[in-house]
Motif scaffolding. Sequence first.
Motif, PDB file in Angstrom:
ATOM      1  N   GLN A  61       0.828  -1.207   0.000  1.00 22.17           N
ATOM      2  CA  GLN A  61       0.000   0.000   0.000  1.00 22.17           C
ATOM      3  C   GLN A  61       0.861   1.255   0.000  1.00 22.17           C
ATOM      4  O   GLN A  61       0.530   2.251  -0.663  1.00 22.17           O
ATOM      5  CB  GLN A  61      -0.927  -0.013   1.223  1.00 22.17           C
ATOM      6  N   ARG A  75       2.182   1.755  -3.482  1.00 25.59           N
ATOM      7  CA  ARG A  75       1.102   2.266  -4.333  1.00 25.59           C
ATOM      8  C   ARG A  75       0.857   3.753  -4.083  1.00 25.59           C
ATOM      9  O   ARG A  75       0.640   4.534  -5.012  1.00 25.59           O
ATOM     10  CB  ARG A  75      -0.157   1.438  -4.068  1.00 25.59           C
ATOM     11  N   PRO A  82       1.360   6.126  -7.515  1.00 18.96           N
ATOM     12  CA  PRO A  82       0.015   5.681  -7.907  1.00 18.96           C
ATOM     13  C   PRO A  82      -0.173   5.496  -9.407  1.00 18.96           C
ATOM     14  O   PRO A  82      -1.156   4.866  -9.817  1.00 18.96           O
ATOM     15  CB  PRO A  82      -0.883   6.818  -7.375  1.00 18.96           C
ATOM     16  N   THR A 141       2.998  -1.187  -8.962  1.00 22.79           N
ATOM     17  CA  THR A 141       2.644  -1.028  -7.548  1.00 22.79           C
ATOM     18  C   THR A 141       1.231  -1.550  -7.281  1.00 22.79           C
ATOM     19  O   THR A 141       0.984  -2.192  -6.255  1.00 22.79           O
ATOM     20  CB  THR A 141       2.742   0.451  -7.128  1.00 22.79           C
ATOM     21  N   HIS A 142       0.309  -1.288  -8.196  1.00 21.75           N
ATOM     22  CA  HIS A 142      -1.050  -1.818  -8.046  1.00 21.75           C
ATOM     23  C   HIS A 142      -1.051  -3.345  -8.186  1.00 21.75           C
ATOM     24  O   HIS A 142      -1.792  -4.038  -7.494  1.00 21.75           O
ATOM     25  CB  HIS A 142      -1.966  -1.194  -9.092  1.00 21.75           C
ATOM     26  N   LEU A 190       0.192  -4.953  -4.988  1.00 19.33           N
ATOM     27  CA  LEU A 190      -0.855  -4.885  -3.975  1.00 19.33           C
ATOM     28  C   LEU A 190      -1.880  -5.994  -4.195  1.00 19.33           C
ATOM     29  O   LEU A 190      -2.290  -6.688  -3.255  1.00 19.33           O
ATOM     30  CB  LEU A 190      -1.535  -3.515  -4.010  1.00 19.33           C
ATOM     31  N   PRO A 249      -7.176  -3.351  -7.457  1.00 22.72           N
ATOM     32  CA  PRO A 249      -5.811  -2.937  -7.828  1.00 22.72           C
ATOM     33  C   PRO A 249      -5.311  -3.626  -9.097  1.00 22.72           C
ATOM     34  O   PRO A 249      -4.561  -3.018  -9.879  1.00 22.72           O
ATOM     35  CB  PRO A 249      -4.966  -3.322  -6.606  1.00 22.72           C
ATOM     36  N   ALA A 268      -3.972  -1.859 -12.435  1.00 21.01           N
ATOM     37  CA  ALA A 268      -2.674  -2.170 -13.043  1.00 21.01           C
ATOM     38  C   ALA A 268      -2.819  -2.445 -14.536  1.00 21.01           C
ATOM     39  O   ALA A 268      -2.022  -1.952 -15.349  1.00 21.01           O
ATOM     40  CB  ALA A 268      -2.045  -3.376 -12.338  1.00 21.01           C
TER      41      ALA A 268
END
Length: 372
Positions: free
Chosen positions: A131, A134, A138, A143-144, A147, A166, A170
């Motif tokens: 998190q 992310r 963002p 990163t998504h 997660l 997420p 992505a």
Amino acid sequence: MKEEDVKVEQVRNLLEAKRFDLAKQQLAPLLASWPDYYYLWQLQALAHLGAEEYAEAQRAVSQALALNPQDEDLHLLMCKVLVAWDRIGEGITWAQRALELNPNSAEAHLQIANGLSIVGKHLDQALWHAQRARDLEPDAALTHCVLGTVLVSTGGRQAARQAREPLETALRLDPQLPVAWNVMGLAALRSGRIKEALRAFITTLQLNPQSGDAAHNLPLAVWALVSRGRWWIFALLIPTAVLSASAFTTTGIASLALHVVGGALIAAGAWWALVLRIRNVFPESMRLAATDVLRRDRLVRPTLTGLAIGAVVQVLMVVSPVGPAGLGAAFWATLLGNFIGHRVSIARLNKATKALNAEREAQWLSVVTPRA
């Protein structure tokens, strides 16, 4: 631009083009001339990492770190080398050191979260790091994706459903990200959306034919779809009973026609339930491979064979003149074939899961205390 700068740029271009051997060749004279230039050792490590020469990559990063010990990127590169080398516990330690140098390093948070999710350790901490990564980046698809990966790793349908948001983000940011498709497949599989899972794993392999994770997960999804086929095979018992009784009570040509046509219909229904229904989920270019999975995969084959035995007995009950007296045999053959085949597949799955857990423990290697 200086001549050495031109040569360094050429090496970078070769690394981007994944021509790792040629990059190493061009780096050799540069390192001989400037052995104290840490960046050359960093490029050397990247070349060895791309060539999957992990021991050499580790030595090159160590040389670079000796020359520039406070470089965050070098700590993260050491992490990536060790994770690729299946020394994930050690790799996480290096990512934590990078985080000490820069607490706002999204990449460090990302590596820690990803490593912990792979080995299934400290998943609450993995979720926090994912998190945080992310929030720091963002607009980065990865990163998504990580997660979503951590959420799927926690297990359960609810977590798998939570992972969709997420993962969809992505894929919206990068529709060509193979790892996101693979994790989306896992989330769908754990949520019971088997066809969706199959399509996600297929997309992963289309984008990255070398994906070992998708190659492992695809047969799992196929097996789940085959297992669901048992309801179709049990449903065939109804037309089997009707056709068998009708053929038994009629005479002459009509009886012969019912035996032949009825048997063909039951066989066609079983073929659709056990083969065509699954193979048609795959794109045309992959249907031959799908058929091979159905025939050969150690997980799929026992369940498929057990169900096929029940289907064959049902066909024989319609084709032969035994009449209603054979329906009990058809029912028990279907039930027993499904039970034995399914149990064999489950035993093999448990064995594979046990081996995977042992591999994860080996990857953990050292005791790591994640830091929030």
